[in-house]
Design an enzyme around this catalytic site. Structure first.
Site, PDB file in Angstrom:
ATOM      1  N   HIS A 448      43.203  49.053  30.774  1.00 29.45           N
ATOM      2  CA  HIS A 448      42.994  49.901  31.712  1.00 29.45           C
ATOM      3  C   HIS A 448      42.723  49.575  33.045  1.00 29.45           C
ATOM      4  O   HIS A 448      41.662  49.173  33.302  1.00 29.45           O
ATOM      5  CB  HIS A 448      42.180  51.201  31.355  1.00 29.45           C
ATOM      6  CG  HIS A 448      41.835  52.485  32.402  1.00 29.45           C
ATOM      7  ND1 HIS A 448      40.576  52.972  32.523  1.00 29.45           N
ATOM      8  CD2 HIS A 448      42.830  52.808  33.240  1.00 29.45           C
ATOM      9  CE1 HIS A 448      40.911  53.659  33.381  1.00 29.45           C
ATOM     10  NE2 HIS A 448      41.932  53.781  33.952  1.00 29.45           N
ATOM     11  N   VAL A 459      38.870  45.870  34.530  1.00 29.61           N
ATOM     12  CA  VAL A 459      39.862  46.394  33.482  1.00 29.61           C
ATOM     13  C   VAL A 459      38.933  46.533  32.516  1.00 29.61           C
ATOM     14  O   VAL A 459      38.264  45.708  31.796  1.00 29.61           O
ATOM     15  CB  VAL A 459      40.935  45.570  33.255  1.00 29.61           C
ATOM     16  CG1 VAL A 459      41.985  45.314  34.398  1.00 29.61           C
ATOM     17  CG2 VAL A 459      40.698  44.032  32.948  1.00 29.61           C
ATOM     18  N   GLU A 460      39.344  47.794  31.863  1.00 31.76           N
ATOM     19  CA  GLU A 460      38.809  48.050  30.477  1.00 31.76           C
ATOM     20  C   GLU A 460      39.873  47.506  29.417  1.00 31.76           C
ATOM     21  O   GLU A 460      41.069  47.897  29.293  1.00 31.76           O
ATOM     22  CB  GLU A 460      38.444  49.583  30.281  1.00 31.76           C
ATOM     23  CG  GLU A 460      37.567  50.056  30.994  1.00 31.76           C
ATOM     24  CD  GLU A 460      37.001  51.564  31.079  1.00 31.76           C
ATOM     25  OE1 GLU A 460      36.028  51.860  30.621  1.00 31.76           O
ATOM     26  OE2 GLU A 460      38.192  52.321  31.336  1.00 31.76           O
ATOM     27  N   VAL A 461      39.408  46.930  28.375  1.00 31.91           N
ATOM     28  CA  VAL A 461      40.151  46.404  27.175  1.00 31.91           C
ATOM     29  C   VAL A 461      39.825  47.383  26.123  1.00 31.91           C
ATOM     30  O   VAL A 461      38.599  47.245  25.708  1.00 31.91           O
ATOM     31  CB  VAL A 461      40.121  44.889  27.188  1.00 31.91           C
ATOM     32  CG1 VAL A 461      40.780  44.598  25.608  1.00 31.91           C
ATOM     33  CG2 VAL A 461      40.471  43.815  28.223  1.00 31.91           C
TER      34      VAL A 461
END
Length: 708
Positions: A448, A459-461
């Site tokens: 994201h 960023v979100e993993v």
């Protein structure tokens, strides 16, 4: 013991002092080097055959990256911190006082204490290496340049330029450095040392007079003029920091006193201010962020599992997000990216988006046109699934529609290899739901990004239950190559960042409906320390986007995520925010005056009349406690792995005030008990959306902290 400073005498009478910290990739300055430097300087003074001295680095691409920050954490008092600064002053003064010419040969990174060391030399020459950067970024850690920088820099490049460098922490490239008088020459790497030696052989020279603009010449030349500069800088700083950061004002004061009362007094003021800043809670918070991000760079996100190499990426969707993702993939990660979109228009948009970003570098002369074109050649486009068999990772950035995303998963599994990772840039749909369509769910993951992709660092993993550790590690490494700070979060509606943001935004909307004006709401949260207020943010993100996410969160997470009815009314009036020029604020032709103006008609749409504005701190508190409570709930549910990840996610993802260290550091500062009491007070008045989560109540009872 291996030495850090090695002195080599040449036959022409020039000595070269090489800095090379044993066992490290970068040179940093440390307290324990003090005795060694003093010894070397004594040796140079005693040797009459030495006619000049050149300072150089033994490390590739790094002169000196600054002082070792961990020394600061060892300071237990203002006196300790002051002694640290004064020790640096003694050494640099001694270097500056040498009767022979001293020249710094700068190749690579030269920041903070490294630049202050170079400033204590009589002349400076730097290489044209693309890694060569100079700057004093201490302000970003809530500090000031404590090694004489506040005194030597303004005397060398002028007050205005020096303040600009110190107050922003910006990094200066070689050509710029030459123009501003920071260095005396810029040469190819191959002849850097020879040039420095030649400069030393020519003997001491007074620095060239810096070419100043007419205005700066007039202002800097008189005490009245200088006071105007300092006062203006002070006003700008206050506006930008809202008084939340003490370092900028102390930087201005150090320069002001030094210019008025002389360098010795200036250094004394600098050391005192530096010491106070080291011990301030703001600097402690900013340093904790620095250490957290440094620590995260060493982690794969999946324990000991090694990431696979990504040689080629594919991006589905050529919109703003897709274009941005493809752009950071080619520009930062230098990985070829193939963009697929159903329309040629989408593809040309993605290409022109990436081209514009690169072309800025060409216009600023940071990049040659041929370098730009080489990077652009890494980006290719297609309207069909062609030339993608060998893609190692596919990043999907299409509309938030589950059926469409299911179709994409099937297409990619059919067209690509069996190890190809399918990464979805969804902002709200749970990844497990997207993976339902996959025959290889272990390859499906969420990635994201935040908009605009090229600017937002986080960023979100997102891993769902079946995502393999190798997929996680590979995706984290890929995001890091794109220049991002990835945090690994578990699957769930809204993941972490949007989930804590949603409640904060909903509360702001509630306050609006209770009669707080749009500008008052924004002002209150900017004063608290957010980069923009919630109403501005909603306009920027898109009111329609906010309205789309709310029902998903409410369905998955319950009643407390129910959005206020205001959103429906706004959408019925076709208010989407900046993108269609209709939102809380006026855009384009309607806004006549400078600065943003509220679109007053928004109140009629909502059937409101703004009433009396509540206390700024009260408005901010009501929005922020919602975010804090939800952050702890995410930790409780295992959505985030640690308070550290929660702090980094909130700071880099939504601009949570860095000087507070992130939601979890801030809760520690407040005390869990204080937060629970505030939440319960609001719960009694406004309902159960404020009910404190179990973990917070436990922590309040046993007086626990998230960090030691």
């Amino acid at each position: 013991m291996e030495k850090t400073f090695n002195l080599v005498r040449r036959e022409d009478g020039i000595a070269v002092l090489t800095i090379d910290v044993p066992g490290e990739t970068m040179n940093t300055l440390r307290t324990e080097f003090g005795p060694e430097i003093t010894e070397v300087l004594a040796e140079i003074k005693a040797d009459t055959s030495i006619k000049g001295l050149v300072l150089a680095s033994g490390k590739k691409d790094c002169f000196v990256a600054g002082a070792d920050i961990s020394m600061l954490d060892a300071c237990t008092s203002v006196a300790d911190a002051k002694a640290l600064s004064q020790q640096g002053h003694i050494v640099f003064n001694e270097l500056e006082a040498l009767s022979i010419p001293v020249v710094a040969a700068i190749d690579g990174v030269c920041l903070g204490g490294g630049l202050e060391l170079a400033l204590a030399c009589h002349q400076r020459v730097c290489s044209q290496n693309s890694k060569t950067m100079m700057g004093v970024p201490e302000v970003q850690l809530g500090l000031l340049p404590g090694g004489g920088g506040t005194q030597r820099l303004p005397r060398l490049v002028g007050i205005t330029t020096a303040l600009d460098m110190m107050l922003t922490g910006k990094q200066i490239r070689p050509k710029q450095a030459l123009k501003m008088g920071l260095v005396d020459d810029v040469v190819p790497e191959s002849i850097l040392l020879a040039t420095a030696v030649e400069m030393a052989l020519k003997g001491k020279r007074s620095p060239k007079k810096v070419k100043k603009s007419v205005v700066n010449k007039l202002l800097e030349g008189t005490s009245v003029g200088r006071n105007i500069i300092f006062d203006q800088a002070g006003k700008q700083v206050q506006k930008k920091t809202q008084g939340n950061y003490p370092a900028p004002a102390k930087i201005i004061d150090s320069v002001r006193q030094g210019m008025a009362k002389g360098k010795t007094k200036g250094l004394e003021v600098e050391a005192s201010h530096f010491a106070e800043l080291v011990m301030s809670k703001e600097s402690a918070a900013l340093r904790s962020i620095f250490f957290a991000t440094t620590e995260m760079k060493k982690e794969t996100g999946a324990g000991d599992v090694e990431p696979r190499k990504v040689n080629k990426a594919m991006v589905l969707g050529g919109g703003l997000m897709g274009g941005g993702i493809a752009s950071v993939t080619t520009t930062k990660a230098k990985i070829p990216a193939r963009v697929k979109d159903i329309s040629e228009q989408g593809l040309s948009n993605a290409l022109s988006y990436a081209y514009k970003l690169l072309d800025k570098g060409v216009k600023r002369r940071h990049m040659t046109p041929s370098a730009r074109d080489n990077i652009m050649s890494l980006m290719t486009t297609t309207t069909e699934y062609k030339g993608i068999k060998d893609a190692d990772i596919v990043v999907e950035a299409v509309f938030e529609d589950l059926n469409l995303k299911h179709q994409m998963v099937k297409d990619v599994e059919r067209e690509c290899g069996e190890n190809t990772i399918f990464a979805s840039n969804t902002s709200s749909l749970p990844i497990s739901q997207i993976a339902e369509a996959a025959s290889r769910p272990e390859n499906v993951i969420g990635l994201h990004y935040f908009s605009p992709v090229e600017k937002m660092p986080l960023v979100e993993v997102i891993a769902h239950k079946k995502t393999s550790p190798e997929t996680i590690a590979t995706t984290v490494a890929f995001a890091r190559k794109q220049g991002k700070t990835p945090i690994v979060v578990q699957d769930g509606a809204g993941f972490y960042v949007n989930r804590i943001l949603a409640l904060y935004m909903n509360e702001a909307a509630q306050l609006l409906l209770e009669g707080q004006s749009v500008e008052h709401l924004d002002k209150a949260l900017v004063k608290f320390g957010f980069p923009v207020g919630p109403m501005t943010l909603l306009d920027e993100v898109g009111i329609d986007v906010g309205a789309k996410i709310s029902p998903i969160l409410e369905a998955e997470l319950g009643e407390r995520f129910k959005a206020p009815a205001a959103f429906d009314k706004l959408l019925r009036d076709d208010r989407k925010g900046r993108k269609n020029g209709k939102g809380f604020y006026l855009y384009a032709s309607k806004a006549k005056k400078k600065g943003k103006q509220v679109d007053e008609s928004v109140y009629q749409v909502l059937g409101l009349k703004p009433g009396v504005n509540a206390e700024v701190s009260e408005v901010a508190q009501r929005c922020v406690v919602q975010m804090l409570n939800e952050a702890v709930r995410c930790l409780e549910e295992g959505i985030i792995a640690s308070p550290r990840d929660g702090d980094i996610g909130a700071i880099f993802g939504i601009g949570f005030p860095p000087f507070l260290g992130g939601p979890f550091h801030y809760i520690d500062t407040l005390g869990a008990g204080v937060l629970v009491a505030k939440l319960e007070k609001y719960q009694a008045k406004h309902g159960d959306r404020f009910a404190p989560c179990e973990k917070l109540k436990e922590m309040a009872e046993s007086n626990q902290h998230f960090f030691d």
